[in-house]
Design a protein around this motif. Sequence first.
Motif, PDB file in Angstrom:
ATOM      1  N   ASP A 244     -57.845  51.559  28.530  1.00 35.08           N
ATOM      2  CA  ASP A 244     -56.838  52.458  29.104  1.00 35.08           C
ATOM      3  C   ASP A 244     -56.511  53.581  28.117  1.00 35.08           C
ATOM      4  N   ALA A 245     -56.380  53.215  26.857  1.00 36.04           N
ATOM      5  CA  ALA A 245     -56.063  54.211  25.831  1.00 36.04           C
ATOM      6  C   ALA A 245     -57.187  55.236  25.695  1.00 36.04           C
ATOM      7  N   GLN A 246     -58.434  54.767  25.755  1.00 35.12           N
ATOM      8  CA  GLN A 246     -59.575  55.673  25.669  1.00 35.12           C
ATOM      9  C   GLN A 246     -59.618  56.610  26.872  1.00 35.12           C
ATOM     10  N   PHE A 247     -59.323  56.058  28.041  1.00 35.76           N
ATOM     11  CA  PHE A 247     -59.313  56.896  29.243  1.00 35.76           C
ATOM     12  C   PHE A 247     -58.250  57.985  29.130  1.00 35.76           C
ATOM     13  N   GLN A 248     -57.059  57.616  28.680  1.00 30.36           N
ATOM     14  CA  GLN A 248     -55.989  58.603  28.569  1.00 30.36           C
ATOM     15  C   GLN A 248     -56.352  59.690  27.562  1.00 30.36           C
ATOM     16  N   SER A 249     -57.015  59.306  26.474  1.00 31.63           N
ATOM     17  CA  SER A 249     -57.416  60.281  25.467  1.00 31.63           C
ATOM     18  C   SER A 249     -58.419  61.268  26.057  1.00 31.63           C
ATOM     19  N   ARG A 250     -59.411  60.754  26.765  1.00 28.11           N
ATOM     20  CA  ARG A 250     -60.424  61.629  27.365  1.00 28.11           C
ATOM     21  C   ARG A 250     -59.831  62.458  28.502  1.00 28.11           C
TER      22      ARG A 250
END
Length: 213
Positions: free
Chosen positions: A96-102
């Motif tokens: 989820d954190a990676q998705f939000q960053s991208r």
Amino acid sequence: MSEELSTETETTETSSWTEGLSEEHSGFVETKGWSGPADVLDSYRNLEKLTGNPDQNVKIPGEEDAEGWADLHKRLGRPDEASEYKLGIEAPTEMDAQFQSRFSEKAFELGLSQKQAEALAGWHKETSEELFGSQNAQRQETSQVEMKQLEAEWGNAHEQNVSQAKQAVRTLGIQAEELTQIENAIGTLRMMKLFHSVGAKTAEGELVGAGDN
């Protein structure tokens, strides 16, 4: 006599405030019918009402004007950095954190304002949950159909075979989340038959001490 005097005075006043203007400007004043500076100011104020405050007017940059576009996006509400977006949604897992960053990086690239990015992230979350719920309901329905099919196929041996399948899961140490992933990948019917096969061989002792992995 008084009317002639009045007309003469008015003409004198009109000519005095335009004195010194070029012929072009004097002609423009005459065309507009402005009788004094107050008329000019009224005309400008009316124009400003139509066009808005000049300080708030937006100039569209050229296609290759990266600096101009960056300035425009900032004026429209884009943060200075992609990491400064506040999306208003939780990120409980690393994925989820990676998705939000991208997502934030793409939103910044597209020039989205803080408000636009937050609204789009919220829409994505709601839509994903809705689609996941629909897919989960469909999987549950399919699973029930396959379990009834399996029950009919196994007949009187159904309970024993299910027990052996469960024993195989325990023996292999497969966790609930992993089991769900397997079921989603191959279906309930194939999963049950797979673990029943492993469980039956385990019960017969064929896997104990076997040379092959």
